[in-house]
Design a protein around this motif. Structure first.
Motif, PDB file in Angstrom:
ATOM      1  N   PRO A   1       0.822  -1.226   0.000  1.00  0.00           N
ATOM      2  CA  PRO A   1       0.000   0.000   0.000  1.00  0.00           C
ATOM      3  C   PRO A   1       0.855   1.276   0.000  1.00  0.00           C
ATOM      4  CG  PRO A   1      -0.810  -1.559   1.642  1.00  0.00           C
ATOM      5  CD  PRO A   1       0.465  -2.103   1.099  1.00  0.00           C
ATOM      6  N   ARG A   2       1.952   1.294   0.735  1.00  0.00           N
ATOM      7  CA  ARG A   2       2.799   2.491   0.753  1.00  0.00           C
ATOM      8  C   ARG A   2       3.475   2.708  -0.603  1.00  0.00           C
ATOM      9  NH1 ARG A   2       6.489   1.802   5.851  1.00  0.00           N
ATOM     10  NH2 ARG A   2       6.123  -0.370   5.389  1.00  0.00           N
TER      11      ARG A   2
ATOM     12  N   ALA B   1       2.172   1.842  -3.533  1.00  0.00           N
ATOM     13  CA  ALA B   1       1.109   2.348  -4.411  1.00  0.00           C
ATOM     14  C   ALA B   1       0.878   3.836  -4.157  1.00  0.00           C
ATOM     15  CB  ALA B   1      -0.169   1.547  -4.205  1.00  0.00           C
ATOM     16  N   ASP B   2       0.865   4.281  -2.888  1.00  0.00           N
ATOM     17  CA  ASP B   2       0.685   5.704  -2.564  1.00  0.00           C
ATOM     18  C   ASP B   2       1.821   6.542  -3.132  1.00  0.00           C
ATOM     19  OD1 ASP B   2      -1.619   5.045  -1.228  1.00  0.00           O
ATOM     20  OD2 ASP B   2      -0.700   5.099   0.782  1.00  0.00           O
ATOM     21  N   ALA B   3       3.062   6.057  -3.035  1.00  0.00           N
ATOM     22  CA  ALA B   3       4.202   6.809  -3.569  1.00  0.00           C
ATOM     23  C   ALA B   3       4.108   6.927  -5.083  1.00  0.00           C
ATOM     24  CB  ALA B   3       5.502   6.128  -3.168  1.00  0.00           C
ATOM     25  N   ASP B   4       3.656   5.856  -5.765  1.00  0.00           N
ATOM     26  CA  ASP B   4       3.497   5.916  -7.215  1.00  0.00           C
ATOM     27  C   ASP B   4       2.427   6.921  -7.617  1.00  0.00           C
ATOM     28  OD1 ASP B   4       5.467   4.057  -7.603  1.00  0.00           O
ATOM     29  OD2 ASP B   4       4.110   2.346  -7.872  1.00  0.00           O
ATOM     30  N   GLU B   5       1.330   6.977  -6.911  1.00  0.00           N
ATOM     31  CA  GLU B   5       0.249   7.948  -7.182  1.00  0.00           C
ATOM     32  C   GLU B   5       0.750   9.373  -7.000  1.00  0.00           C
ATOM     33  OE1 GLU B   5      -2.932   7.833  -8.289  1.00  0.00           O
ATOM     34  OE2 GLU B   5      -2.525   5.737  -8.742  1.00  0.00           O
ATOM     35  N   ALA B   6       1.527   9.603  -5.946  1.00  0.00           N
ATOM     36  CA  ALA B   6       2.046  10.947  -5.703  1.00  0.00           C
ATOM     37  C   ALA B   6       3.001  11.376  -6.816  1.00  0.00           C
ATOM     38  CB  ALA B   6       2.757  10.995  -4.359  1.00  0.00           C
ATOM     39  N   ARG B   7       3.754  10.454  -7.381  1.00  0.00           N
ATOM     40  CA  ARG B   7       4.671  10.784  -8.469  1.00  0.00           C
ATOM     41  C   ARG B   7       3.912  11.112  -9.753  1.00  0.00           C
ATOM     42  NH1 ARG B   7       7.402   6.004  -7.469  1.00  0.00           N
ATOM     43  NH2 ARG B   7       8.784   6.300  -5.728  1.00  0.00           N
ATOM     44  N   ARG B   8       2.784  10.456  -9.964  1.00  0.00           N
ATOM     45  CA  ARG B   8       2.001  10.681 -11.185  1.00  0.00           C
ATOM     46  C   ARG B   8       1.216  11.980 -11.150  1.00  0.00           C
ATOM     47  NH1 ARG B   8      -0.031   5.271 -10.466  1.00  0.00           N
ATOM     48  NH2 ARG B   8       1.547   3.861 -11.242  1.00  0.00           N
TER      49      ARG B   8
END
Length: 189
Positions: free
Chosen positions: A153-154, A156-163
């Protein structure tokens, strides 16, 4: 098969090389060689390591006036080209007696045995490294899968923030990008 008078027989060959040729190189002095490169245990069949090709070569003429190396090749038998060594027929200067050679050999043997390495002990680990290695040994494949599932989950959150793209053409705190083309002008001389 019986032997008849018509069958040729091999001519008896001399046991030692008997040639009057002598190499133009200076004589090899036994005192300048390492004691382990000389073998005088059987004085009539003395051998030494050739200084040029580093192969064991017999010394001929041990009972005569002139002692010299037997003509020999540089390479190994049946493995390399048959090239005559330049130290073939080279004179040997016996400036060392057999008891002196034996004494030098035992001294060299004692020195070499004292230089041999002792048992190498492994370097001790630091406490941090020890803990890390023990933790790796205790982990199982199921534990690794559970650890990865907890981290997913962490990630996935980091990937969303980068996008995510900020609103507007530039971030609010950053300087604006220059829109005019800059050219370098040379100063007048």
């Amino acid at each position: 098969m019986s032997i008849t008078a018509a069958m040729p027989t091999a001519k008896k060959r001399p046991r030692r090389t008997r040639t009057k040729q002598v190499s133009p190189l200076p004589a090899i002095q036994l005192s300048k060689l390492l004691p382990s490169h000389i073998d005088l245990r059987k004085p009539l069949k003395a051998v030494l390591i050739c200084t040029d090709c580093e192969t064991w070569v017999p010394i001929t003429g041990m009972q005569g006036k002139v002692q010299k190396l037997v003509p020999h090749h540089t390479g190994k038998a049946s493995a390399a080209a048959a090239i005559r060594c330049r130290s073939s027929n080279r004179l040997v200067d016996f400036d060392l007696t057999i008891p002196e050679w034996q004494r030098a050999l035992t001294d060299a043997d004692k020195e070499a045995s004292s230089r041999q390495a002792t048992t190498v002990l492994p370097k001790a680990f630091s406490p941090q490294t020890d803990r890390t290695l023990r933790a790796r040994e205790e982990r199982t494949p199921a534990g690794r899968v559970a650890d990865w599932a907890a981290v997913l989950p962490r990630v996935a959150d980091a990937d969303e923030a980068r996008r995510a793209v900020p609103a507007g053409d530039a971030p609010a705190e950053a300087r604006s990008v220059p829109q005019q083309h800059l050219t370098v002008q040379r100063p007048a001389c």
